[in-house]
Design a protein around this motif. Structure first.
Motif, PDB file in Angstrom:
ATOM      1  N   MET A  54       0.849  -1.070  -0.463  1.00 51.23           N
ATOM      2  CA  MET A  54       0.259   0.257  -0.343  1.00 51.23           C
ATOM      3  C   MET A  54       0.864   1.356   0.161  1.00 51.23           C
ATOM      4  SD  MET A  54      -3.427  -1.084   0.175  1.00 51.23           S
ATOM      5  CE  MET A  54      -4.683  -1.477   0.181  1.00 51.23           C
ATOM      6  N   PRO A  55       0.410   2.073  -1.233  1.00 49.63           N
ATOM      7  CA  PRO A  55      -0.862   2.024  -1.054  1.00 49.63           C
ATOM      8  C   PRO A  55      -0.819   2.436  -2.410  1.00 49.63           C
ATOM      9  CG  PRO A  55       0.010   4.401  -1.153  1.00 49.63           C
ATOM     10  CD  PRO A  55       1.047   3.764   0.289  1.00 49.63           C
ATOM     11  N   TRP A  56       0.096   1.579  -3.240  1.00 51.39           N
ATOM     12  CA  TRP A  56       0.340   0.997  -4.656  1.00 51.39           C
ATOM     13  C   TRP A  56      -0.904   0.199  -5.648  1.00 51.39           C
ATOM     14  CZ3 TRP A  56       3.534   4.614  -6.947  1.00 51.39           C
ATOM     15  CH2 TRP A  56       4.569   4.661  -6.116  1.00 51.39           C
ATOM     16  N   THR A  97       1.265  -7.041 -14.053  1.00 54.16           N
ATOM     17  CA  THR A  97       2.333  -7.660 -13.365  1.00 54.16           C
ATOM     18  C   THR A  97       3.531  -6.377 -13.272  1.00 54.16           C
ATOM     19  OG1 THR A  97       1.902  -9.267 -15.336  1.00 54.16           O
ATOM     20  CG2 THR A  97       3.768  -8.916 -14.569  1.00 54.16           C
ATOM     21  N   TRP A  98       3.485  -5.313 -13.863  1.00 51.13           N
ATOM     22  CA  TRP A  98       4.771  -4.256 -13.355  1.00 51.13           C
ATOM     23  C   TRP A  98       4.765  -4.126 -11.699  1.00 51.13           C
ATOM     24  CZ3 TRP A  98       3.129   0.717 -12.066  1.00 51.13           C
ATOM     25  CH2 TRP A  98       4.535   1.216 -11.207  1.00 51.13           C
ATOM     26  N   LEU A  99       3.239  -4.059 -11.555  1.00 53.82           N
ATOM     27  CA  LEU A  99       3.024  -3.460 -10.132  1.00 53.82           C
ATOM     28  C   LEU A  99       3.747  -4.355  -9.373  1.00 53.82           C
ATOM     29  CD1 LEU A  99       1.385  -0.663  -8.403  1.00 53.82           C
ATOM     30  CD2 LEU A  99      -0.408  -2.269  -9.155  1.00 53.82           C
ATOM     31  N   LEU A 100       2.639  -5.986  -9.748  1.00 54.73           N
ATOM     32  CA  LEU A 100       3.354  -6.543  -8.279  1.00 54.73           C
ATOM     33  C   LEU A 100       4.708  -7.462  -8.347  1.00 54.73           C
ATOM     34  CD1 LEU A 100      -0.454  -7.454  -7.684  1.00 54.73           C
ATOM     35  CD2 LEU A 100       1.046  -6.570  -6.621  1.00 54.73           C
ATOM     36  N   GLY A 101       5.135  -7.420  -9.644  1.00 59.28           N
ATOM     37  CA  GLY A 101       6.125  -8.165 -10.312  1.00 59.28           C
ATOM     38  C   GLY A 101       5.615  -9.695 -10.620  1.00 59.28           C
ATOM     39  N   PRO A 103       6.874 -12.233 -10.189  1.00 59.48           N
ATOM     40  CA  PRO A 103       6.638 -13.802  -9.099  1.00 59.48           C
ATOM     41  C   PRO A 103       5.694 -13.944  -9.201  1.00 59.48           C
ATOM     42  CG  PRO A 103       9.351 -12.339  -8.769  1.00 59.48           C
ATOM     43  CD  PRO A 103       8.100 -11.943  -9.665  1.00 59.48           C
ATOM     44  N   SER A 104       4.903 -13.011  -8.661  1.00 58.27           N
ATOM     45  CA  SER A 104       3.522 -12.537  -8.148  1.00 58.27           C
ATOM     46  C   SER A 104       2.717 -13.926  -9.091  1.00 58.27           C
ATOM     47  CB  SER A 104       2.863 -11.636  -8.161  1.00 58.27           C
ATOM     48  OG  SER A 104       2.765 -10.709  -9.330  1.00 58.27           O
ATOM     49  N   GLY A 105       2.936 -13.520 -10.234  1.00 55.51           N
ATOM     50  CA  GLY A 105       2.187 -14.997 -10.897  1.00 55.51           C
ATOM     51  C   GLY A 105       1.594 -14.042 -11.057  1.00 55.51           C
ATOM     52  N   VAL A 106       1.588 -12.760 -11.512  1.00 54.10           N
ATOM     53  CA  VAL A 106       0.075 -11.703 -12.044  1.00 54.10           C
ATOM     54  C   VAL A 106      -0.116 -12.411 -13.765  1.00 54.10           C
ATOM     55  CG1 VAL A 106      -0.789  -9.756 -13.161  1.00 54.10           C
ATOM     56  CG2 VAL A 106      -0.134 -10.153 -10.694  1.00 54.10           C
ATOM     57  N   GLU A 107       1.098 -12.502 -14.133  1.00 54.53           N
ATOM     58  CA  GLU A 107       1.124 -13.013 -16.028  1.00 54.53           C
ATOM     59  C   GLU A 107       0.239 -14.012 -16.477  1.00 54.53           C
ATOM     60  OE1 GLU A 107       5.366 -11.839 -17.773  1.00 54.53           O
ATOM     61  OE2 GLU A 107       5.598 -13.282 -16.267  1.00 54.53           O
ATOM     62  N   LEU A 141       6.124 -12.982 -24.291  1.00 55.89           N
ATOM     63  CA  LEU A 141       7.408 -13.564 -24.928  1.00 55.89           C
ATOM     64  C   LEU A 141       8.041 -11.939 -25.113  1.00 55.89           C
ATOM     65  CD1 LEU A 141       6.491 -14.677 -28.353  1.00 55.89           C
ATOM     66  CD2 LEU A 141       7.841 -15.742 -26.310  1.00 55.89           C
ATOM     67  N   PHE A 142       8.261 -10.621 -25.194  1.00 59.02           N
ATOM     68  CA  PHE A 142       8.680  -9.446 -25.207  1.00 59.02           C
ATOM     69  C   PHE A 142       9.006  -8.695 -23.872  1.00 59.02           C
ATOM     70  CE2 PHE A 142       7.571  -9.934 -29.524  1.00 59.02           C
ATOM     71  CZ  PHE A 142       8.426  -9.671 -30.192  1.00 59.02           C
ATOM     72  N   LEU A 143       7.423  -9.152 -22.604  1.00 57.05           N
ATOM     73  CA  LEU A 143       7.915  -8.186 -21.339  1.00 57.05           C
ATOM     74  C   LEU A 143       8.767  -9.305 -20.016  1.00 57.05           C
ATOM     75  CD1 LEU A 143       4.897  -6.529 -21.688  1.00 57.05           C
ATOM     76  CD2 LEU A 143       7.257  -5.761 -22.005  1.00 57.05           C
ATOM     77  N   HIS A 144       8.473 -10.629 -20.411  1.00 59.34           N
ATOM     78  CA  HIS A 144       8.707 -11.840 -18.987  1.00 59.34           C
ATOM     79  C   HIS A 144      10.309 -11.164 -18.765  1.00 59.34           C
ATOM     80  CE1 HIS A 144       8.164 -14.960 -16.134  1.00 59.34           C
ATOM     81  NE2 HIS A 144       9.506 -15.629 -17.187  1.00 59.34           N
ATOM     82  N   ASN A 145      10.343 -10.967 -17.180  1.00 53.28           N
ATOM     83  CA  ASN A 145      11.551 -10.628 -17.214  1.00 53.28           C
ATOM     84  C   ASN A 145      12.663  -9.156 -17.291  1.00 53.28           C
ATOM     85  OD1 ASN A 145      11.197 -12.350 -14.820  1.00 53.28           O
ATOM     86  ND2 ASN A 145      12.321 -13.852 -16.260  1.00 53.28           N
ATOM     87  N   ARG A 146      11.324  -8.986 -17.742  1.00 52.51           N
ATOM     88  CA  ARG A 146      12.182  -7.146 -18.710  1.00 52.51           C
ATOM     89  C   ARG A 146      11.307  -6.270 -18.549  1.00 52.51           C
ATOM     90  NH1 ARG A 146      11.832 -10.714 -22.722  1.00 52.51           N
ATOM     91  NH2 ARG A 146      14.391 -11.382 -24.288  1.00 52.51           N
ATOM     92  N   TYR A 147      10.793  -6.231 -16.865  1.00 56.86           N
ATOM     93  CA  TYR A 147       9.754  -5.112 -16.498  1.00 56.86           C
ATOM     94  C   TYR A 147      10.706  -3.768 -15.867  1.00 56.86           C
ATOM     95  CZ  TYR A 147       4.772  -7.264 -18.045  1.00 56.86           C
ATOM     96  OH  TYR A 147       4.329  -7.764 -18.619  1.00 56.86           O
ATOM     97  N   GLU A 148      10.194  -2.762 -15.779  1.00 53.69           N
ATOM     98  CA  GLU A 148      11.160  -2.109 -14.901  1.00 53.69           C
ATOM     99  C   GLU A 148      10.451  -3.256 -13.261  1.00 53.69           C
ATOM    100  OE1 GLU A 148      12.749  -0.089 -15.433  1.00 53.69           O
ATOM    101  OE2 GLU A 148      12.791  -0.165 -17.304  1.00 53.69           O
ATOM    102  N   PRO A 149      11.567  -2.503 -12.093  1.00 54.37           N
ATOM    103  CA  PRO A 149      11.564  -2.693 -10.771  1.00 54.37           C
ATOM    104  C   PRO A 149       9.558  -2.184 -10.727  1.00 54.37           C
ATOM    105  CG  PRO A 149      13.087  -2.068 -10.586  1.00 54.37           C
ATOM    106  CD  PRO A 149      13.298  -2.068 -12.655  1.00 54.37           C
TER     107      PRO A 149
END
Length: 200
Positions: A54-56, A97-101, A103-107, A141-149
């Motif tokens: 929170m609050p993100w 996916t970016w917001l939670l990361g 590893p959260s599995g949102v993908e 394919l193009f974003l997995h593990n390439r998201y900003e922190p």
């Protein structure tokens, strides 16, 4: 028996989701269920992984009015509502996916996004369906593990809990989409195979 206020609310949502195009009506139902789940998602995450995000976490609510607008757009133009639903679902998954990361599995929600785009359109609309169904695949394919922190990182145990929650949720929404769109098929008398409604 439901209280009168709940009955009136249910009747309003039923009327709001209705559309002369069966595909749009089915998509509207999916959109309203996703909209209804939206306000609770931050609570689910906080329950599973704590309130450190929170609050993100409240940014996940940004998709609520977009899903809620789908039936209105579909009433103006059936195809516009269906395209909007597909794009909002995929866009919301990428954003969360970016917001939670990762590893959260949102993908994992990209799978029901691809499924939804595949059933929202008729064979004559494949020029729309194919890119919309391919968009979630391309996003992976193009974003997995390439998201900003992400703005907040969880602990490994918290990510494990989020992964389990999102995997279960993605499976349930996939089943729900299948159930909703299966209602567009009727079994002709004397035949064992299903025939799709051809109403446009």
């Amino acid at each position: 028996m439901l209280p009168p206020a709940l009955m009136r609310a249910a009747d309003w949502f039923r009327a709001y989701a209705d559309n002369s195009d069966p595909l749009a009506a089915a998509g509207n139902l999916v959109a309203l269920v996703l909209a209804g789940n939206g306000p609770f998602y931050p609570l689910y995450v906080a329950f599973v992984a704590g309130t450190g995000g929170m609050p993100w976490l409240l940014l996940t609510l940004l998709s609520f009015p977009l899903f809620l607008a789908v039936p209105a757009l579909g009433r103006a133009h059936s195809r516009l509502g269906r395209v909007t639903l597909s794009l909002v679902a995929t866009g919301n998954t990428i954003f969360c996916t970016w917001l939670l990361g990762v590893p959260s599995g949102v993908e994992l929600f990209l799978l029901p996004c691809a499924m939804l785009a595949s059933v929202l359109f008729r064979p004559s609309e494949r020029l729309l369906m194919l890119p919309l169904a391919g968009l979630p695949v391309a996003a992976y394919l193009f974003l997995h593990n390439r998201y900003e922190p992400p703005p907040h990182s969880y602990q490994p145990a918290e990510y494990a809990g989020l992964l389990s929650m999102n995997a279960f949720s993605a499976a349930m929404i996939s089943i729900f989409i299948g159930m909703v769109f299966s209602r567009l098929f009727t079994e002709p008398s004397g035949h064992s195979s299903n025939a799709p409604l051809s109403r446009h």
